[in-house]
Design an enzyme around this catalytic site. Structure first.
Site, PDB file in Angstrom:
ATOM      1  N   GLU A 237       9.685  -5.551  -8.669  1.00  0.00           N
ATOM      2  CA  GLU A 237       9.207  -6.932  -8.730  1.00  0.00           C
ATOM      3  C   GLU A 237      10.049  -7.675  -9.756  1.00  0.00           C
ATOM      4  OE1 GLU A 237       5.153  -9.587  -9.262  1.00  0.00           O
ATOM      5  OE2 GLU A 237       5.363  -7.731 -10.409  1.00  0.00           O
TER       6      GLU A 237
ATOM      7  N   HIS B 131      -0.391 -10.483  -2.682  1.00  0.00           N
ATOM      8  CA  HIS B 131      -1.689 -10.586  -3.338  1.00  0.00           C
ATOM      9  C   HIS B 131      -1.696 -11.612  -4.459  1.00  0.00           C
ATOM     10  CE1 HIS B 131       0.699  -7.964  -5.838  1.00  0.00           C
ATOM     11  NE2 HIS B 131      -0.175  -8.064  -6.815  1.00  0.00           N
ATOM     12  N   ASP B 132      -0.533 -12.129  -4.835  1.00  0.00           N
ATOM     13  CA  ASP B 132      -0.436 -13.122  -5.904  1.00  0.00           C
ATOM     14  C   ASP B 132      -0.208 -14.540  -5.396  1.00  0.00           C
ATOM     15  OD1 ASP B 132      -0.760 -11.311  -8.008  1.00  0.00           O
ATOM     16  OD2 ASP B 132       1.378 -10.890  -8.122  1.00  0.00           O
TER      17      ASP B 132
ATOM     18  N   ASP C 104       5.909  -2.824 -10.686  1.00  0.00           N
ATOM     19  CA  ASP C 104       5.347  -4.085 -11.132  1.00  0.00           C
ATOM     20  C   ASP C 104       6.141  -4.665 -12.305  1.00  0.00           C
ATOM     21  OD1 ASP C 104       3.048  -6.012 -11.097  1.00  0.00           O
ATOM     22  OD2 ASP C 104       2.691  -5.183 -13.094  1.00  0.00           O
TER      23      ASP C 104
ATOM     24  N   ASP D 293       2.035   1.477  -6.144  1.00  0.00           N
ATOM     25  CA  ASP D 293       2.356   0.394  -7.082  1.00  0.00           C
ATOM     26  C   ASP D 293       2.372   0.988  -8.487  1.00  0.00           C
ATOM     27  OD1 ASP D 293       2.620  -2.148  -8.279  1.00  0.00           O
ATOM     28  OD2 ASP D 293       1.393  -3.063  -6.724  1.00  0.00           O
TER      29      ASP D 293
END
Length: 526
Positions: A268, A330-331, A205, A103
C-alpha cells in the site's frame, strides 16, 4: 493466438478480490462476518472468475481500528474463528484454485500487544526500543509537529515513563521501530509463520510509513491545505514517510517471499508516480511486486483526465515493473456512489481491460452505491475523530447482501453496520440469473480477460477518440483487441471498426451509446 509462457507469474494475468471479513458472511449469528462464512461463500468468488482473495486483517485485535491494531501477528481474532478455521479456509480456497493473501500490518501494533505492554513498562525494558519513544521538546510538549492520519498530534504522552510514543494513526496503534534489529527479526518471523502455513502472499499496509527520518525533524507546512480536507494534510509528510531505509526493508521482504517461490507482495503506497515507482526496486534488488495504484479512485472521472492518468502512470513504470489498478477498497467511497451506476459499469470494463493486475472490492460486482450510515451507527474512528468532511469509511464496509431473506442472508441478526437500502433487490441471488445485471457483466468481463491473453498480459496503446471517449488497444503476440469507453450520457462516435465481443449494455448500435463500454475484435485490414 499466442499462448502465454508457463513461466509468467500467476498474478500478472490474475485478478485479486478483496474480502472485508467483518462484512462478507456471518456464520455464527453475532452480526459480524467470519472465516467460516468466507469459506461458505467461496463458490461465489470462484463463479465470479477471479484468481486470488485478499483478506483484510484477521489477527487478534481490540478492534479500535477494526483489525489494523494487531495484538498478535501469529493468531486469529476469535471473532473470526481460530487457526483451525483459517487452515480450513485456506485448504478450501486452494482446492478451488484460488490463491489467498493476508493483510500484513507492519507500521504499528495495538497498544495491547504484549510487545508494547513490555515496552511501556519501563525505560529499561528490553522491548522499549521496539517502539518509538522520545523525550518532550525542549520547551515541553510533543517532540515535533507530526500529525496523526486520524487527526491530532502523532505523539502520546506516557506519564508512567515520562516520554512520548509515536502513533501515525490512533494512540492505541503505537508505531513499531523498524530500526531495531530484534523487532525486524520478530516481524519477519511472523511473515514466515504464515508463509509456512501456505498463504500465497501479503498486502502490506501503509508500507511507505514504516521508517521515520533520523532526528525526527518537523514536517513542512502544506500551503495548499484547507479545512475541507483532513487535519493530517496540514503538513507534508516529508520526514514521517517514504524514507530510504524503508525501501531496503521492502527488498528484504521480497527476498523472503522469493525464498518460498510464487508468493506475492502488494504494497500500500500513496505517492506521486516518480516516488511510487521506486517501490518496485531494481531487477537486482526487487521490492514489492505491485505497489498499489489508487489513481482511478483519486482522480476525476472524465476521458481527458483518465487518458492523462494512464499515460503518466505507464510512463513512470520501470521496465521490470508491472502495473496494477483498483476502483474500490475498504477505505474509499464505492465506485457506484462516486460516479453513478451507469458509469460504474464502464468503470468495471476499464478496470478489467487495462494493462496490469486489477483488484476488485467485494460488493462492487453488485453495483452497491451510496449507503447512508445514521450518526448513531457510525463505527469508523477516522470519521468519529474528524466528522463533517466526508472521510467516513463505514459506507464502504457494509455487509454483503446475498439474497432477499432476513438481513440479506448475511446474518440471522442485525449486522454490525447497516445494509445497502436496496438490498432486497440488489443482492447476489437477484443478479445471479439476470443477463443485464452488474454481476453478470463482471463475470463476462473476467471470463473474457481470462480467455484473451491480450487483456491479461498484452501491451497497451492509447488511441485518439471523440471527446468523452477513452480508447485503447491491447496486443499480445498476434492478438489485437480494442476498447472504447463512453464516459458521457450522450452518444459518441465509435473510434474503431470491428466485431463487438462484449458491451456493458444489452443490444447493439453502430456508435457508442451513452454510458457504454465495448471490447472489439478489429475488422481485417483492407
Amino acid at each position: 493466438m499466442a499462448l502465454p509462457s508457463p513461466d509468467i507469474p500467476w498474478w500478472r494475468s490474475g485478478t485479486v478480490y478483496q474480502v472485508y471479513p467483518r462484512s462478507f458472511q456471518d456464520s455464527d449469528g453475532d452480526g459480524v462476518g467470519d472465516l467460516a462464512g468466507i469459506e461458505r461463500r467461496l463458490d461465489h468468488i470462484v463463479a465470479l472468475g477471479v484468481d486470488a482473495i485478499w483478506l483484510s486483517p484477521i489477527f487478534p485485535s481490540p478492534m479500535a481500528d477494526f483489525g489494523y491494531d494487531v495484538a498478535d501477528y501469529c493468531g486469529v481474532e476469535p471473532m473470526f474463528g481460530d487457526l483451525a478455521a483459517f487452515d480450513r479456509l485456506l485448504a478450501a480456497a486452494h482446492a478451488r484454485g484460488l490463491k489467498l493473501l493476508l493483510d500484513f500490518v507492519p507500521n504499528h501494533s495495538s497498544d495491547r500487544h504484549p510487545w508494547f505492554v513490555a515496552s511501556r513498562a519501563s525505560r529499561t525494558n528490553p522491548k522499549r526500543d521496539w517502539y518509538i519513544w522520545r523525550d518532550a521538546a525542549a520547551g515541553g510538549g510533543p517532540p515535533n509537529n507530526w500529525i496523526s492520519d486520524f487527526g491530532g498530534s502523532a505523539w502520546e504522552w506516557d506519564a508512567a515513563t515520562g516520554q512520548y510514543y509515536l502513533h501515525a494513526f490512533l494512540k492505541s496503534q503505537p508505531d513499531l521501530n523498524w530500526r531495531n534489529p530484534d523487532l525486524k527479526r520478530a516481524m519477519f518471523d511472523a511473515m514466515r509463520f504464515w508463509f509456512d502455513r501456505g498463504v500465497d502472499g501479503f498486502r502490506i499496509d501503509v508500507l511507505w510509513h514504516i521508517v521515520k527520518a533520523d532526528g525526527f525533524p518537523d514536517n513542512p507546512v502544506n500551503p495548499a491545505w484547507h479545512p475541507g480536507i483532513t487535519e493530517r494534510d496540514r503538513l507534508i509528510q516529508q520526514h514521517s514517510t517514504d524514507q530510504p531505509e524503508a525501501h531496503a526493508i521492502a527488498a528484504e521482504m521480497r527476498a523472503l517471499a522469493d525464498e518460498y517461490g510464487g508468493r506475492l507482495l502488494i504494497g500500500e503506497i500513496f505517492l506521486p508516480n516518480d516516488r511510487h515507482a521506486r517501490w518496485y526496486g531494481t531487477p537486482e534488488r526487487a521490492q514489492v511486486h505491485l505497489p498499489f495504484n489508487f489513481q482511478l479512485i483519486e482522480n476525476a472521472w472524465d476521458a481527458a483526465t483518465l487518458r492523462a492518468t494512464i499515460a503518466a502512470y505507464e510512463a513512470s513504470l520501470p521496465p521490470h515493473g508491472w502495473p496494477n489498478w483498483v476502483i474500490g477498497s475498504h477505505d474509499a467511497p464505492r465506485i457506484a456512489a462516486r460516479i453513478g451506476e451507469a458509469q460504474a459499469r464502464v468503470a468495471a470494463m476499464l478496470l478489467l481491460t487495462l494493462r496490469g493486475t486489477p483488484t476488485l472490492y467485494q460488493g462492487d460486482e453488485l453495483g452497491i452505491g451510496q449507503v447512508d450510515i445514521p450518526p448513531e451507527r457510525v463505527r469508523d474512528p477516522q470519521e468519529l475523530r474528524q466528522p463533517g468532511i466526508g472521510i467516513g469509511r463505514d459506507r464502504s464496509r457494509t455487509p454483503m447482501p446475498w439474497d432477499d431473506s432476513a438481513f440479506a442472508g448475511f446474518s440471522t441478526v442485525e449486522p454490525w453496520l447497516p445494509l445497502n437500502a436496496d438490498w432486497r433487490t440488489r443482492n447476489v441471488a437477484a443478479q445471479d440469473g439476470d443477463p443485464s445485471s452488474m454481476l453478470t457483466l463482471y463475470r463476462r468481463l473476467l471470463a473474457l480477460r481470462r480467455a484473451r491473453p491480450a487483456l491479461g498480459l498484452g501491451d497497451i496503446a492509447l488511441v485518439e477518440a471523440d471527446r468523452d471517449v477513452l480508447a485503447y488497444e491491447r496486443r499480445y503476440g498476434g492478438e489485437r483487441l480494442l476498447v472504447a469507453l463512453n464516459l458521457s450520457d450522450e452518444p459518441r462516435a465509435m473510434p474503431f471498426a470491428g466485431e463487438v465481443l462484449l458491451s456493458t449494455l444489452a443490444g447493439r448500435d453502430d456508435g457508442l451509446r451513452p454510458n457504454e463500454g465495448v471490447v472489439l475484435s478489429p475488422s481485417p485490414r483492407p
